[in-house]
Design a protein around this motif. Structure first.
Motif, PDB file in Angstrom:
ATOM      1  N   ARG A  15       0.811  -1.184  -0.108  1.00 38.25           N
ATOM      2  CA  ARG A  15      -0.006   0.135  -0.083  1.00 38.25           C
ATOM      3  C   ARG A  15       0.885   1.264   0.169  1.00 38.25           C
ATOM      4  O   ARG A  15       2.065   1.262   0.594  1.00 38.25           O
ATOM      5  N   THR A  21       0.595   9.836   0.924  1.00 35.13           N
ATOM      6  CA  THR A  21      -0.750  10.508   0.360  1.00 35.13           C
ATOM      7  C   THR A  21      -1.175  11.833   1.078  1.00 35.13           C
ATOM      8  O   THR A  21      -1.707  12.844   0.158  1.00 35.13           O
ATOM      9  N   TRP A  25      -1.745  15.535  -0.740  1.00 37.12           N
ATOM     10  CA  TRP A  25      -2.881  16.510  -0.408  1.00 37.12           C
ATOM     11  C   TRP A  25      -2.234  17.699  -0.302  1.00 37.12           C
ATOM     12  O   TRP A  25      -2.996  18.715  -0.427  1.00 37.12           O
ATOM     13  N   LEU A 107      -3.009  11.921  -7.082  1.00 37.98           N
ATOM     14  CA  LEU A 107      -4.228  11.497  -6.203  1.00 37.98           C
ATOM     15  C   LEU A 107      -5.156  10.303  -6.811  1.00 37.98           C
ATOM     16  O   LEU A 107      -5.569   9.295  -6.008  1.00 37.98           O
ATOM     17  N   VAL A 108      -5.506  10.758  -7.809  1.00 34.00           N
ATOM     18  CA  VAL A 108      -6.465   9.798  -8.652  1.00 34.00           C
ATOM     19  C   VAL A 108      -5.879   8.511  -9.019  1.00 34.00           C
ATOM     20  O   VAL A 108      -6.336   7.537  -8.749  1.00 34.00           O
ATOM     21  N   PHE A 110      -3.212   7.255  -7.122  1.00 32.79           N
ATOM     22  CA  PHE A 110      -3.061   6.400  -5.998  1.00 32.79           C
ATOM     23  C   PHE A 110      -4.350   5.659  -5.952  1.00 32.79           C
ATOM     24  O   PHE A 110      -4.458   4.367  -5.236  1.00 32.79           O
ATOM     25  N   ARG A 111      -5.650   6.181  -5.888  1.00 37.52           N
ATOM     26  CA  ARG A 111      -7.045   5.856  -5.574  1.00 37.52           C
ATOM     27  C   ARG A 111      -7.176   4.506  -6.623  1.00 37.52           C
ATOM     28  O   ARG A 111      -7.674   3.571  -6.091  1.00 37.52           O
ATOM     29  N   ARG A 112      -6.690   4.733  -7.910  1.00 37.96           N
ATOM     30  CA  ARG A 112      -6.892   3.833  -8.970  1.00 37.96           C
ATOM     31  C   ARG A 112      -6.183   2.639  -8.772  1.00 37.96           C
ATOM     32  O   ARG A 112      -6.644   1.469  -8.606  1.00 37.96           O
ATOM     33  N   ARG A 114      -5.149   1.590  -5.489  1.00 32.59           N
ATOM     34  CA  ARG A 114      -5.667   0.886  -4.369  1.00 32.59           C
ATOM     35  C   ARG A 114      -6.705  -0.023  -4.858  1.00 32.59           C
ATOM     36  O   ARG A 114      -6.911  -1.035  -4.051  1.00 32.59           O
ATOM     37  N   ALA A 115      -7.409   0.358  -5.967  1.00 32.15           N
ATOM     38  CA  ALA A 115      -8.824  -0.229  -6.194  1.00 32.15           C
ATOM     39  C   ALA A 115      -8.313  -1.507  -7.008  1.00 32.15           C
ATOM     40  O   ALA A 115      -9.229  -2.418  -6.841  1.00 32.15           O
TER      41      ALA A 115
END
Length: 116
Positions: A15, A21, A25, A107-108, A110-112, A114-115
């Motif tokens: 992770r 993260t 931000w 950030l996007v 990272f989110r993608r 992680r999914a």
């Protein structure tokens, strides 16, 4: 009486650490808040962390984009003999927008990542 213990499976992917993260931000907040020179710290943390822990190629590219987008106005400010007293005052608004967009892209991704 038998007791069964269910264990969680080991995570298969590393992770992204929380400081990376949070730094991602903090970059747009500092740029918009006119603390552009101090933003070098979260840019460095976010870039190094994304390059170290991000296995997805898109995460690495977004981190490199953020680093280059921040380094360009910093280099211009340092090279100018008649530059403003602060990086925030010397930075063109387009560069500020590019840095904020690059941080949002990181950030996007990272989110993608992680999914998946």
């Amino acid at each position: 009486m038998t007791t069964t213990v269910t264990s969680r499976p080991a995570p298969t992917t590393r992770r992204i650490p929380l400081p990376v993260t949070v730094s991602s931000w903090a970059v747009p907040v500092m740029i918009v808040g006119q603390f552009a020179l101090i933003a070098v710290v979260p840019v460095a943390i976010a870039t190094a962390g994304a390059l170290r822990y991000g296995r997805d190629r898109a995460v690495r590219r977004a981190a490199a984009l953020l680093a280059v987008a921040y380094a360009a106005p910093l280099a211009v400010w340092l090279a100018r003999p008649d530059g403003a007293q602060s990086l925030s005052k010397d930075m063109h608004p387009a560069f500020a927008g590019l840095i904020v967009a690059a941080s949002a892209a990181l950030l996007v991704t990272f989110r993608r990542a992680r999914a998946h």
